[in-house]
Design a protein around this motif. Structure first.
Motif, PDB file in Angstrom:
ATOM      1  N   GLY A 110       0.820  -1.201   0.000  1.00 52.22           N
ATOM      2  CA  GLY A 110       0.000   0.000   0.000  1.00 52.22           C
ATOM      3  C   GLY A 110       0.856   1.254   0.000  1.00 52.22           C
ATOM      4  O   GLY A 110       0.565   2.236  -0.696  1.00 52.22           O
ATOM      5  N   ASP A 111       1.918   1.226   0.759  1.00 52.71           N
ATOM      6  CA  ASP A 111       2.856   2.341   0.820  1.00 52.71           C
ATOM      7  C   ASP A 111       3.448   2.632  -0.568  1.00 52.71           C
ATOM      8  O   ASP A 111       3.503   3.785  -1.007  1.00 52.71           O
ATOM      9  N   HIS A 112       3.874   1.580  -1.246  1.00 51.84           N
ATOM     10  CA  HIS A 112       4.471   1.721  -2.579  1.00 51.84           C
ATOM     11  C   HIS A 112       3.461   2.312  -3.561  1.00 51.84           C
ATOM     12  O   HIS A 112       3.792   3.210  -4.351  1.00 51.84           O
ATOM     13  N   TYR A 113       2.239   1.840  -3.496  1.00 50.66           N
ATOM     14  CA  TYR A 113       1.183   2.306  -4.402  1.00 50.66           C
ATOM     15  C   TYR A 113       0.909   3.801  -4.197  1.00 50.66           C
ATOM     16  O   TYR A 113       0.876   4.591  -5.148  1.00 50.66           O
ATOM     17  N   ILE A 114       0.714   4.194  -2.951  1.00 52.92           N
ATOM     18  CA  ILE A 114       0.397   5.587  -2.652  1.00 52.92           C
ATOM     19  C   ILE A 114       1.535   6.509  -3.083  1.00 52.92           C
ATOM     20  O   ILE A 114       1.317   7.568  -3.682  1.00 52.92           O
ATOM     21  N   LYS A 115       2.766   6.089  -2.817  1.00 56.56           N
ATOM     22  CA  LYS A 115       3.910   6.925  -3.196  1.00 56.56           C
ATOM     23  C   LYS A 115       4.078   7.006  -4.712  1.00 56.56           C
ATOM     24  O   LYS A 115       4.546   8.026  -5.238  1.00 56.56           O
ATOM     25  N   HIS A 116       3.695   5.963  -5.409  1.00 58.99           N
ATOM     26  CA  HIS A 116       3.704   5.986  -6.879  1.00 58.99           C
ATOM     27  C   HIS A 116       2.765   7.076  -7.395  1.00 58.99           C
ATOM     28  O   HIS A 116       3.112   7.833  -8.312  1.00 58.99           O
TER      29      HIS A 116
END
Length: 229
Positions: A110-116
């Motif tokens: 989820g962290d990776h997705y949001i930062k993307h």
């Protein structure tokens, strides 16, 4: 073929995987584990809050007041309307939604997705990059839901069927507007930048798959054997 259609066509193998992964298949059959539901709702509550913030970053970049008005309405939908879909899952586990999301989770996927999404909103001037990072979310839910309603394996006796009912229609207008904006904003791009936009769209489609997967498996950060919350 319109560029928005090209993006959707390229994403189909990923969407096929999403549909056949355990989270959606268990929902389809009305047997999604309660722990997966809890985790998904906690993570999605955090995700949607950031999604609304990214809409706010997108607003100054869109070309007309009509799109501004629509995006403001979408922020309101996230705050109010999409809770209806979360309530369906809360009913399935027989626990109040607000009680479930009191505890927050922020897993790696989820962290990776949001930062993307934030990267594309802040680092790229053309709004097409931001839209490409955001658009797979409503599109994946729309496609998955419509397919599920035509799947003979759907357990109509389960409350989870209502989740598919909700997303089979509620994403239509948003997908249409994002398609229109995507085609408009990429019309004068060169092939290199279009390829960057396409890759961002496909990466977000993969992030959608990972989001369901992390919920099913209750993904956690691994800090060398220690668990931190």
């Amino acid at each position: 073929m319109k560029f928005s259609e090209e993006l959707k066509e390229a994403s189909q193998p990923i969407i096929e995987d999403i549909y056949n992964d355990p989270f959606i298949q268990d929902m389809l059959h009305g047997k999604l584990p309660n722990e997966a539901v809890y985790f998904y709702l906690k993570a999605d509550a955090s995700y949607l809050r950031e999604f609304a913030n990214i809409y706010a970053l997108l607003i100054p970049k869109v070309p007309s007041l009509d799109e501004v008005k629509f995006l403001v309405e979408q922020i309101q939908f996230i705050v109010d309307g999409e809770v209806e879909a979360h309530e369906i899952l809360a009913d399935y586990v027989n626990k109040p939604y607000e009680e479930i999301v009191t505890e927050k989770v922020w897993p790696p996927s989820g962290d990776h997705y949001i930062k993307h999404m934030y990267y594309n909103a802040y680092a790229k001037e053309n709004a097409a990059h931001t839209i490409a990072a955001m658009a797979p979310c409503p599109y994946v839910y729309q496609v998955i839901a419509k397919r599920a309603l035509n799947d003979n394996a759907l357990n109509r006796d389960s409350v989870l069927a209502k989740w598919f009912d909700f997303y089979s229609t509620e994403m239509d207008d948003l997908v249409d507007v994002m398609d229109k904006l995507m085609d408009q904003l990429t019309a004068d791009m060169d092939d290199k930048e279009r390829q960057e936009v396409k890759e961002s769209f496909l990466q977000s489609t993969i992030h959608e798959r990972n989001f369901f997967g992390m919920s099913y498996n209750q993904e956690a950060w691994n800090y060398g054997g220690q668990t931190h919350e």
